[in-house]
Write an enzyme that holds these catalytic residues in place. Structure first.
Site, PDB file in Angstrom:
ATOM      1  CB  SER A 262      25.674  38.772  43.720  1.00 46.50           C
ATOM      2  OG  SER A 262      25.518  39.908  44.572  1.00 46.50           O
TER       3      SER A 262
ATOM      4  CE1 TYR B 117      22.261  36.216  46.968  1.00 52.53           C
ATOM      5  CE2 TYR B 117      23.814  38.026  47.262  1.00 52.53           C
ATOM      6  CZ  TYR B 117      22.843  37.398  46.514  1.00 52.53           C
ATOM      7  OH  TYR B 117      22.458  37.927  45.300  1.00 52.53           O
TER       8      TYR B 117
ATOM      9  CE1 TYR C 185      49.939  47.529  24.952  1.00 52.71           C
ATOM     10  CE2 TYR C 185      49.463  45.557  26.236  1.00 52.71           C
ATOM     11  CZ  TYR C 185      49.105  46.464  25.252  1.00 52.71           C
ATOM     12  OH  TYR C 185      47.925  46.300  24.568  1.00 52.71           O
TER      13      TYR C 185
END
Length: 526
Positions: free
Chosen positions: A138, A151, A419
């Site tokens: 999630s 959660y 880079y």
């Protein structure tokens, strides 16, 4: 000899995303073991799929039940190829001081311990044959939210376990990946709205695409990650959130929407037209593989590269409807000319893939001039910006911009300062554009390859700048990637199947960015 059909375990199969997962894997002709709690209608749902599939009842919070479940599935089907850990307990939305420890532990047992035990038991059966484990995590496990303590913690733990298990089991041919959904229109979310714990109108205004996701969009991401097309993806977490985490300012990400948009309620009919796809750096290596992937699907491809001869040769091999241009992406004048020609010929751009890039000189910072830094930034970053800016002018709703990032986006290393900086900047450019362009229906995403077998990497190896044997030992999957594996990711992200992926980054790196231990990630040699 025809390969046996895959056996796929899907937990939480009776819920909104679960049913979409059943449909997605059923379309691929996989044999499905659908799992959910006793009292759900998972049995009836599975019967509708056909007699070769089977339903199983299990509380994933119980280790004993999970062990017996996986054993029963093995007895029934003889093998396990894919596990999709989808079962979850939703957030209680209770304040910290109002949350009892039993409720906190219950969320952990269902959302974290259960998936871990399921993965452990499935992996036992995958040893020697390989397999894929897809965890449905999630966005709550990535970004903090009030009143979602258990959660969110459980989902963050699941994301971490995805990465660590990917590293441990790569040597057995087992890939472990995760999908991190944002708000999805499911019965769980509908209950939050009914109980007054979620205001979906505010949710839509917070999402750059202006809507919640659909269950089928989460299922499509899981299906891709579980497929052979994602064979170099392990440990990766793909956010499917409509651009939620790319928006970082006060106010609305999208103008207010009246009610639920059609695209939130049902999957739109597929567009029939072939797409106009522009690929910069498309003459060689990864770029050429991307060109060939889109062309093989019937799209018209514009190949833009400094290597004009190779670009023209590639287009001749593909067919007359495609076009080639000589292009230095760091030249604004050349970029304007190329996109003017594209406008005149096709009138639009549907997909832009910014692949053009140069490597730096592996020069220590104390010896590196500003001019050397500028050279890398001009091609890798300014060039991507210029091409995106001009492509946007030719895009309508449904347009997609894909930028090629790198493992150096997340894990820069010395002395590749220029880079790494350029690729980190490309990723945030992707996110900024996701937040800006989402309301216009234009999506963006970053593809971050690891070490891939290309002419550029071969040149680095020949010059002694990289040690290929050492690199293979650092990659959990124990090998370099192939250009076609990056092309497969690009094709998926540009497709309607990825319609709720916006601003996300997908690492296609064999697990490189998931390995955080000392020593070697694999025993590969040679």
């Amino acid at each position: 000899m025809q390969k046996p059909r895959r056996v796929v375990i899907i937990t939480g199969a009776a819920g909104g995303v679960g049913r979409a997962l059943l449909e997605a894997f059923h379309r691929d002709r996989d044999v499905i073991a659908a799992v959910d709690l006793p009292g759900t209608d998972v049995g009836d749902i599975t019967v509708a799929l056909g007699g070769e599939h089977a339903a199983f009842y299990c509380d994933v919070a119980s280790e004993d039940e999970v062990v017996e479940l996986v054993a029963a599935i093995e007895r029934r089907f003889g093998r396990i190829d894919v596990l999709v850990n989808n079962a979850a307990l939703g957030p209680t939305m209770a304040a910290t001081t109002d949350t009892d420890v039993a409720s906190f532990r219950k969320a952990l047992s269902v959302n974290l311990r259960g998936p871990f035990v399921l993965a452990r038991e499935a992996a036992r059966r995958m040893m020697g044959q390989g397999g894929v484990i897809v965890n449905i995590a999630s966005l709550a496990g990535v970004l903090g939210n009030p009143k979602r303590n258990a959660y969110a913690a459980s989902k963050a733990g699941l994301i971490s376990a995805t990465r660590s298990l990917a590293c441990e089991w790569a040597k057995h041919g087992i890939r472990v990946v995760a999908v991190a959904p944002g708000y999805v229109r499911t019965p769980m979310v509908a209950e939050l709205e009914r109980s007054g714990k979620a205001n979906l109108e505010l949710v839509r205004r917070r999402v750059p695409l202006g809507r919640m996701g659909r269950p089928d969009e989460i299922a499509a991401a899981a299906r891709f990650l579980a497929s052979p097309d994602a064979g170099y993806v392990t440990g990766a977490v793909l956010a499917v959130d409509g651009g939620w985490q790319s928006f970082n300012q006060p106010g609305d990400a999208h103008p207010p929407v009246m009610g639920a948009p059609d695209a939130e309620l049902k999957k739109p009919e597929p567009a029939l037209k072939e797409r106009i796809v522009v690929v910069t750096g498309g003459a060689n290596g990864i770029g050429a593989a991307i060109v060939q992937r889109f062309a093989s699907a019937g799209d018209t491809v514009v190949v833009a590269d400094k290597d004009g001869d190779r670009a023209a040769e590639l287009v001749r091999a593909l067919g007359t409807k495609h076009m080639a241009f000589v292009l230095d992406v760091s030249s604004e004048q050349e970029v304007l000319a190329v996109f003017a020609a594209i406008r005149q010929r096709f009138g639009r751009v549907d997909v832009l893939v910014n692949d053009a890039a140069v490597a730096d000189g592996f020069v220590p910072a104390l010896a590196q001039s500003a001019a050397e830094l500028d050279k890398v930034l001009e091609v890798n970053l300014v060039g991507a910006f210029l091409c995106a800016r001009e492509a946007i002018k030719l895009m309508g709703s449904g347009g997609v911009i894909l930028n090629l990032g790198s493992i150096n986006t997340f894990l820069p290393f010395a002395p590749r300062h220029a880079y790494g900086a350029s690729k980190a900047a490309v990723d945030i450019l992707t996110r900024c554009m996701a937040a800006e362009l989402g309301p216009a229906g234009v999506r963006t995403a970053t593809i971050a390859p690891g070490y891939v077998r290309t002419p550029g990497v071969a040149a680095l190896q020949e010059s002694g700048r990289i040690d290929s044997a050492r690199i293979r030992r650092r990659v959990p999957l124990g090998r370099f990637g192939e250009p076609a594996e990056i092309a497969n990711a690009a094709y998926f992200l540009a497709s309607p199947e990825a319609s709720y992926v916006n601003g996300s980054i997908l690492y296609v790196d064999g697990g490189w960015t998931s390995f955080g231990d000392a020593g070697d990630a694999s025993t590969a040699s040679g």
